[in-house]
Design an enzyme around this catalytic site. Structure first.
Site, PDB file in Angstrom:
ATOM      1  N   CYS A 173      19.321 -38.967  -9.752  1.00 43.92           N
ATOM      2  CA  CYS A 173      18.926 -38.528  -8.401  1.00 43.92           C
ATOM      3  C   CYS A 173      19.531 -39.470  -7.359  1.00 43.92           C
ATOM      4  O   CYS A 173      19.184 -40.665  -7.324  1.00 43.92           O
ATOM      5  CB  CYS A 173      17.410 -38.501  -8.298  1.00 43.92           C
ATOM      6  SG  CYS A 173      16.797 -38.098  -6.652  1.00 43.92           S
TER       7      CYS A 173
ATOM      8  N   CYS B  47      16.881 -41.032  -5.029  1.00 37.02           N
ATOM      9  CA  CYS B  47      16.113 -42.078  -5.700  1.00 37.02           C
ATOM     10  C   CYS B  47      16.897 -43.393  -5.719  1.00 37.02           C
ATOM     11  O   CYS B  47      16.323 -44.482  -5.543  1.00 37.02           O
ATOM     12  CB  CYS B  47      15.774 -41.643  -7.125  1.00 37.02           C
ATOM     13  SG  CYS B  47      14.813 -40.116  -7.227  1.00 37.02           S
TER      14      CYS B  47
END
Length: 335
Positions: A60, A63
């Site tokens: 991600c 993230c």
């Protein structure tokens, strides 16, 4: 000659110093992360004290952008009197299901077992203000079945764990073993059918073991009671039909009696009318006779006796004809 000899010596000394410095830096331990990884085995630690959790995935990009901010926030955790943890949703699908994580990254605040969703940015300043100013008090907590500690979310965690294991098994078939994807899908379809049949067989066995069959005498008694109940029901229906028929017959009889009474009343009225007409006609005849007598007295022989006898006879015939017509009309009305 001496100058040319000093240059290689200095170069060798510099290289040795650089190598020694590199070895010292390599010997120094890397800075330890203050973020505590959370798994299915230790996630209950967040039920005590104050925690901030981050759900992420290694692939991600969002993230990865908040990793440095999260590490800084964790370093100041002792000052803020808060513990900081992280959950890899790839490695721990059960925890992502328990917290019902649908977007990444996802942040949660926990205070003595009460969970709240943090929807702000993953920047250190915002996280610090969220704790110091206690902004989490204005956020609605996850209570009831939504709480990660509830029985419902425990079941959700089990489903997510099974799905994660199936996904890992699918990757093992397709990536490691090189099996085509459609073969993997066929395998899972067959496994699902077999598992369903097996669970159905287990349920049947459990029902046979715990459900005591009724004895034969009791079953026959139940059948007899059922048959008697049906017979009673049929008798009740027959009685109800007979009562309806009796009530209909009584109503028909009452209607016939009423019709006869009405006819009798009409006949009595007609007879009364006939009597009244006869009386009226008799009165008229008497008046005509008296008139004829008076005229005979006045004229004294101007009219012959034959005419005197014919006149009352004619009037009597007229009266009888009118009575006959009235009787025939009444007879027609009665029919």
């Amino acid at each position: 000659m001496t100058g040319s000899f000093c240059v290689p010596v200095l170069l060798a000394a510099w290289l040795a110093a650089a190598a020694a410095e590199g070895l010292e830096q390599a010997a120094l331990p890397a800075e330890e992360s203050r973020v505590q990884p959370m798994t299915a085995s230790n996630w209950t630690l967040v039920m005590e004290g104050e925690w901030m959790l981050k759900f992420y995935a290694p692939w991600c990009p969002s993230c990865q952008q908040t990793d440095s901010e999260w590490e800084t926030f964790a370093k100041n955790g002792e000052t803020l009197q808060i513990s900081v943890g992280k959950v890899d949703v790839i490695q721990e699908p059960g925890l992502s299901g328990r917290f019902f994580v649908t977007t990444l990254p996802a942040f949660f605040h926990a205070k003595d077992g009460i969970f709240r969703r943090y929807r702000g940015p993953g920047i250190y300043e915002d996280l610090q203000n969220y704790i110091l100013e206690k902004k989490w008090q204005s956020v609605e907590p996850l209570t009831g079945w939504k709480s990660p500690a509830s029985l419902t979310m425990s079941g959700m965690a089990g489903l997510f764990s099974i799905s994660g294991k199936i996904w890992h098994l699918h990757n093992y078939f397709t990536v490691t073993l090189g099996i085509p994807a459609w073969c993997s899908y066929v395998f899972f379809v067959i496994a699902t059918l077999v598992f369903g049949l097996f669970m159905g067989l287990i349920l049947v066995v459990i029902s046979e073991c715990f459900c005591v069959p009724l004895p034969r005498a009791s079953s026959e008694r139940c059948e007899q009671e059922q048959s008697t109940g049906e017979a009673q029901g049929a008798e009740q229906l027959q009685d109800a039909e007979e009562e309806k028929d009796d009530s209909n017959e009584e109503e028909n009889k009452d209607s016939l009696v009423d019709d006869e009474e009405e006819k009798e009343d009409i006949g009595d009225e007609d007879e009364g009318e006939e009597d009244e007409e006869e009386d009226n006609l008799a009165g008229i005849m008497d008046e005509e006779r008296s008139d004829t007598n008076e005229q005979g007295v006045v004229k004294e022989g101007s009219v012959s006796p034959k005419e005197d006898e014919a006149h009352p006879a004619d009037t009597q015939d007229v009266v009888e004809d009118s009575l006959r017509q009235r009787k025939s009309q009444n007879a027609n009305k009665g029919s």
